[in-house]
Design a protein around this motif. Structure first.
Motif, PDB file in Angstrom:
ATOM      1  N   ASN A 134     -14.219  29.027  32.913  1.00  0.00           N
ATOM      2  CA  ASN A 134     -13.176  29.388  31.629  1.00  0.00           C
ATOM      3  C   ASN A 134     -13.484  28.524  30.624  1.00  0.00           C
ATOM      4  O   ASN A 134     -13.015  28.860  29.228  1.00  0.00           O
ATOM      5  CB  ASN A 134     -11.870  29.431  32.025  1.00  0.00           C
ATOM      6  N   HIS A 138     -16.381  33.011  26.543  1.00  0.00           N
ATOM      7  CA  HIS A 138     -16.502  34.335  27.507  1.00  0.00           C
ATOM      8  C   HIS A 138     -15.583  35.560  27.028  1.00  0.00           C
ATOM      9  O   HIS A 138     -14.775  35.280  26.340  1.00  0.00           O
ATOM     10  CB  HIS A 138     -16.424  34.008  28.903  1.00  0.00           C
ATOM     11  N   ASP A 140     -13.448  38.567  29.260  1.00  0.00           N
ATOM     12  CA  ASP A 140     -13.233  38.761  30.536  1.00  0.00           C
ATOM     13  C   ASP A 140     -13.738  40.034  31.178  1.00  0.00           C
ATOM     14  O   ASP A 140     -13.969  41.161  30.516  1.00  0.00           O
ATOM     15  CB  ASP A 140     -11.489  38.847  30.620  1.00  0.00           C
ATOM     16  N   TRP A 279      -5.358  39.644  24.070  1.00  0.00           N
ATOM     17  CA  TRP A 279      -6.519  39.840  23.032  1.00  0.00           C
ATOM     18  C   TRP A 279      -7.469  40.884  23.857  1.00  0.00           C
ATOM     19  O   TRP A 279      -7.274  41.631  24.687  1.00  0.00           O
ATOM     20  CB  TRP A 279      -7.772  38.479  23.452  1.00  0.00           C
ATOM     21  N   HIS A 286     -13.284  34.069  24.007  1.00  0.00           N
ATOM     22  CA  HIS A 286     -12.386  33.053  24.169  1.00  0.00           C
ATOM     23  C   HIS A 286     -12.645  31.855  25.003  1.00  0.00           C
ATOM     24  O   HIS A 286     -13.617  32.074  26.018  1.00  0.00           O
ATOM     25  CB  HIS A 286     -10.979  33.489  24.807  1.00  0.00           C
ATOM     26  N   ARG A 302      -2.547  36.099  34.280  1.00  0.00           N
ATOM     27  CA  ARG A 302      -3.303  37.234  33.256  1.00  0.00           C
ATOM     28  C   ARG A 302      -3.256  38.316  34.195  1.00  0.00           C
ATOM     29  O   ARG A 302      -3.782  38.323  35.207  1.00  0.00           O
ATOM     30  CB  ARG A 302      -4.540  36.655  33.103  1.00  0.00           C
TER      31      ARG A 302
HETATM   32 MN    MN Z   1     -10.716  34.666  30.308  1.00  0.00          MN
END
Ligand code: MN
Ligand code: OGA
Length: 310
Positions: A134, A138, A140, A279, A286, A302
């Motif tokens: 992370n 990248h 998601d 986002w 991010h 998340r």
């Molecule tokens: Mn991520």
């Protein structure tokens, strides 16, 4: 051109029923993207007018910060389903390789440095090494089809040292490309693979794991219908340009990454506990910033929605 500048946005609308008026106010955090929504409790935000205004603000800002939210896991999941028009969430984002069992819910991604006893994972722990991915830029679930649309990350425990998340504005990144590059990338498709991105850090998947995660192909340039703006759709997972020689494609991907992540396109979110940050994975990248994860605890969760048509 330097991207589009944002100003404070107040969206006021009447409820479709009754006379009550709703409004949300978004304070810009950066000249071209990211805003903070003032005075709202998302647990009790259920009416279509307010949810519609929040989606409109997402279209404009790409990233929204909400302070002082009080979610538990169920409220977090329920809000994520209300926030996305489709109500569909990724059932298993990123949890196919390292188990998410600490939280007992595969739709909640455990973004923490903690083991099942709540202690920092040891340096060589596989879950920790996987999570270090992370720290690469990248977006998601780009290695899946459908990929992620909104990601909603909620902060439970934040260390007393800097442990920010940086965001990158991929619409301004597209708009500031020279015309030659815009022409060159028009219509290209990119293969995204998490086995590839983890492997660039020396984290190896087993054959079985790699076979379960073959990756996905997505357009390199995306157009966001609601705002008629284009973005570069890239991530650490971007492994090759379809139909191009692999080295040539990787060089193009690196060149675009360098262009996109210039400091003027980047803004860091400094977390406080009880922040929710949403986002739009279609419009941003991010990455997590490093911190001393052997000394400090950092715990976030998340939920990511599916980027499917409404
Ligand atoms: Mn991520
Ligand atoms: C994520 C992620 C970054 C961070 O939750 O998808 O990449 O700073 N998080 O933890």
């Amino acid at each position: 051109e330097n991207g589009r500048n944002l100003s404070t946005l107040t969206l006021s609308r009447k409820h479709s029923f009754g006379n009550r008026k709703m409004s949300i106010t978004v304070k810009p955090l950066h000249p071209t993207f990211m805003g903070e929504v003032q005075d709202i409790d998302l647990r009790t935000t259920v009416d279509d007018a307010t949810l519609g205004a929040l989606r409109q603000a997402m279209d404009q800002f790409g990233v929204l910060v909400f302070r002082n939210q009080r979610f538990d896991d169920d409220e977090h999941m329920a809000f994520a389903q209300r926030m996305d028009v489709t109500g569909k969430i990724h059932a298993k984002t990123g949890s196919r390789v390292v188990s998410n069992s600490r939280l007992g819910n595969e739709a909640l991604t455990d973004i923490s440095n903690l083991d099942s006893e709540g202690n920092p994972l040891e340096t060589s722990d596989r879950r920790r090494l996987y999570g270090l991915g992370n720290r690469l830029w990248h977006t998601d679930a780009s290695f899946e089809d459908p990929p992620g649309r909104y990601s909603m990350l909620y902060a439970y425990v934040i260390p007393p040292v800097d442990a920010d998340t940086q965001f990158c504005d991929m619409r301004t990144a597209y708009e500031t490309l020279d015309q030659h590059t815009k022409d060159r990338i028009e219509g290209l498709k990119v293969h995204h693979s998490i086995a590839y991105s983890r492997q660039t850090l020396g984290f190896e998947f087993s054959e079985e794991e790699a076979a379960a995660l073959p990756g996905a192909i997505h357009p390199l340039v995306r157009e966001h219908p609601a705002v008629s703006r284009r973005s570069i759709y890239l991530a650490s997972h971007a492994s090759r340009v379809v139909d191009w020689p692999v080295p040539e494609g990787r060089l193009l991907i690196r060149e675009l990454m360098e262009h996109a992540t210039q400091p003027q396109h980047v803004f860091a979110h400094a977390w406080r506990e009880q922040d929710l940050v949403i986002w739009d994975n279609r419009a941003t990248m991010h990455r997590a910033r490093p911190f001393d994860d052997q000394t400090h605890r950092r715990e976030l969760r998340r939920v990511t929605t599916l980027d499917v048509m409404a």
